[in-house]
Design a protein around this motif. Structure first.
Motif, PDB file in Angstrom:
ATOM      1  N   ALA A 196       0.825  -1.205   0.000  1.00 41.11           N
ATOM      2  CA  ALA A 196       0.000   0.000   0.000  1.00 41.11           C
ATOM      3  C   ALA A 196       0.861   1.257   0.000  1.00 41.11           C
ATOM      4  O   ALA A 196       0.560   2.236  -0.690  1.00 41.11           O
ATOM      5  N   ALA A 197       1.957   1.230   0.762  1.00 41.48           N
ATOM      6  CA  ALA A 197       2.835   2.397   0.814  1.00 41.48           C
ATOM      7  C   ALA A 197       3.503   2.638  -0.534  1.00 41.48           C
ATOM      8  O   ALA A 197       3.607   3.785  -0.993  1.00 41.48           O
ATOM      9  N   ARG A 198       3.963   1.561  -1.165  1.00 37.99           N
ATOM     10  CA  ARG A 198       4.599   1.715  -2.478  1.00 37.99           C
ATOM     11  C   ARG A 198       3.581   2.198  -3.504  1.00 37.99           C
ATOM     12  O   ARG A 198       3.887   3.036  -4.359  1.00 37.99           O
ATOM     13  N   LYS A 199       2.371   1.661  -3.435  1.00 35.09           N
ATOM     14  CA  LYS A 199       1.327   2.115  -4.366  1.00 35.09           C
ATOM     15  C   LYS A 199       1.033   3.595  -4.196  1.00 35.09           C
ATOM     16  O   LYS A 199       0.819   4.311  -5.180  1.00 35.09           O
ATOM     17  N   ALA A 200       1.003   4.054  -2.950  1.00 36.93           N
ATOM     18  CA  ALA A 200       0.714   5.467  -2.704  1.00 36.93           C
ATOM     19  C   ALA A 200       1.757   6.361  -3.369  1.00 36.93           C
ATOM     20  O   ALA A 200       1.420   7.385  -3.978  1.00 36.93           O
ATOM     21  N   GLY A 201       3.028   5.970  -3.290  1.00 35.63           N
ATOM     22  CA  GLY A 201       4.078   6.751  -3.925  1.00 35.63           C
ATOM     23  C   GLY A 201       3.983   6.718  -5.443  1.00 35.63           C
ATOM     24  O   GLY A 201       4.143   7.750  -6.111  1.00 35.63           O
ATOM     25  N   LEU A 202       3.706   5.528  -5.996  1.00 32.66           N
ATOM     26  CA  LEU A 202       3.552   5.405  -7.446  1.00 32.66           C
ATOM     27  C   LEU A 202       2.335   6.180  -7.931  1.00 32.66           C
ATOM     28  O   LEU A 202       2.368   6.823  -8.990  1.00 32.66           O
ATOM     29  N   ARG A 203       1.251   6.119  -7.168  1.00 38.40           N
ATOM     30  CA  ARG A 203       0.030   6.852  -7.534  1.00 38.40           C
ATOM     31  C   ARG A 203       0.311   8.343  -7.606  1.00 38.40           C
ATOM     32  O   ARG A 203      -0.063   9.019  -8.568  1.00 38.40           O
ATOM     33  N   LEU A 255      -7.621   4.529 -14.337  1.00 42.45           N
ATOM     34  CA  LEU A 255      -6.451   4.145 -13.540  1.00 42.45           C
ATOM     35  C   LEU A 255      -5.581   5.358 -13.241  1.00 42.45           C
ATOM     36  O   LEU A 255      -5.635   6.372 -13.936  1.00 42.45           O
ATOM     37  N   ALA A 256      -4.816   5.213 -12.176  1.00 40.76           N
ATOM     38  CA  ALA A 256      -3.811   6.221 -11.848  1.00 40.76           C
ATOM     39  C   ALA A 256      -2.449   5.827 -12.411  1.00 40.76           C
ATOM     40  O   ALA A 256      -1.704   6.655 -12.909  1.00 40.76           O
ATOM     41  N   ALA A 257      -2.122   4.525 -12.305  1.00 41.18           N
ATOM     42  CA  ALA A 257      -0.860   4.009 -12.829  1.00 41.18           C
ATOM     43  C   ALA A 257      -1.078   2.558 -13.240  1.00 41.18           C
ATOM     44  O   ALA A 257      -2.031   1.912 -12.815  1.00 41.18           O
ATOM     45  N   PHE A 258      -0.167   2.052 -14.080  1.00 40.60           N
ATOM     46  CA  PHE A 258      -0.292   0.669 -14.553  1.00 40.60           C
ATOM     47  C   PHE A 258       1.072   0.141 -14.949  1.00 40.60           C
ATOM     48  O   PHE A 258       2.014   0.909 -15.192  1.00 40.60           O
ATOM     49  N   ASP A 259       1.178  -1.193 -15.018  1.00 39.24           N
ATOM     50  CA  ASP A 259       2.371  -1.805 -15.589  1.00 39.24           C
ATOM     51  C   ASP A 259       1.960  -2.758 -16.706  1.00 39.24           C
ATOM     52  O   ASP A 259       0.769  -2.966 -16.968  1.00 39.24           O
ATOM     53  N   TYR A 275      -7.504   4.770  -7.253  1.00 41.05           N
ATOM     54  CA  TYR A 275      -7.445   5.871  -6.298  1.00 41.05           C
ATOM     55  C   TYR A 275      -7.440   5.377  -4.855  1.00 41.05           C
ATOM     56  O   TYR A 275      -7.645   6.143  -3.927  1.00 41.05           O
ATOM     57  N   GLY A 276      -7.230   4.078  -4.667  1.00 40.11           N
ATOM     58  CA  GLY A 276      -6.973   3.555  -3.340  1.00 40.11           C
ATOM     59  C   GLY A 276      -8.178   3.018  -2.596  1.00 40.11           C
ATOM     60  O   GLY A 276      -8.053   2.636  -1.430  1.00 40.11           O
ATOM     61  N   VAL A 326       3.949  -2.575 -10.615  1.00 39.28           N
ATOM     62  CA  VAL A 326       2.959  -2.280  -9.591  1.00 39.28           C
ATOM     63  C   VAL A 326       2.965  -3.424  -8.580  1.00 39.28           C
ATOM     64  O   VAL A 326       2.795  -4.586  -8.964  1.00 39.28           O
ATOM     65  N   PRO A 327       3.175  -3.150  -7.306  1.00 35.62           N
ATOM     66  CA  PRO A 327       3.151  -4.226  -6.311  1.00 35.62           C
ATOM     67  C   PRO A 327       1.740  -4.803  -6.183  1.00 35.62           C
ATOM     68  O   PRO A 327       0.806  -4.097  -5.829  1.00 35.62           O
TER      69      PRO A 327
END
Length: 203
Positions: free
Chosen positions: A15-22, A133-137, A145-146, A178-179
């Motif tokens: 969740a923390a890594r996603k927040a930074g990537l977002r 989406l906000a981000a993707f791989d 958006y969480g 994306v984790p």
């Protein structure tokens, strides 16, 4: 690509890594020149409507854009114009509920600044979803958006039949990795102005 121990991450670290990537991906999206964003949105809509898998869907879940998102409204009009049905999401305490939308139908103001269908309309179950989406791989993992609304909807709609999922975003929103968390549902396709990505992580 940086090594990682498994395809999923522990909840807190993921969740923390996603927040930074977002945050970074949304900043990149917001920084796009408005004219370039408009041209990119148009290219994404053309590719979306040309996707053969989407053309065979009977009822497509779309969405109305907020902030600097890709604008899929012309795609919704195009789907209706060729005889397909369109539904829009309504955020409820139990998750996303889709309700059919027809050209000219009025929308109502929903939570988070969303434009939503009339909540008195009956729920429907799309067999394809156009997913924001906000981000993707390139494995099809997405960061929204969480709140997990789309992951929940995909899980629910997929219980009895396959559901085609097509994420749309700008190329600037792509990240290397994306984790993935246990509740995440990878997309089958992602479309950007650079083209169609057939995702290798989708089931």
């Amino acid at each position: 690509m940086a090594p990682h121990s498994s395809s999923s991450e522990t909840g807190d670290s993921g969740a923390a890594r996603k927040a930074g990537l977002r945050q970074a991906a949304l900043a990149a999206r917001d920084a796009l020149d408005p004219d370039a964003r408009q041209a990119a949105s148009a290219a994404i809509v053309r590719a979306l409507l040309a996707l053969p898998e989407l053309a065979s869907a009977h009822l497509v879940g779309a969405f109305w854009p907020i902030r600097s998102e890709v604008d899929p409204r012309p795609a919704a009009q195009g789907l209706l114009g060729r005889g397909q049905r369109v539904a829009l999401p309504h955020v409820t305490p139990d998750g996303l509920v889709f309700r059919e939308w027809r050209a000219g139908d009025a929308l109502v103001a929903g939570r988070f600044g969303l434009s939503e269908p009339d909540p008195s309309l009956p729920p429907v179950e799309p067999d394809a979803l156009i997913v924001p989406l906000a981000a993707f791989d390139r494995a099809g993992q997405r960061i929204g958006y969480g709140r997990g609304y789309y992951d929940g909807a995909i899980t629910r709609l997929s219980r009895f039949r396959p559901v085609l999922t097509v994420g749309i975003g700008f190329a600037a929103q792509e990240v290397e990795h994306v984790p993935a968390e246990p509740h995440d549902r990878p997309l089958r396709f992602v479309i950007t102005e650079a083209g169609v990505i057939r995702c290798d992580g989708a089931a």
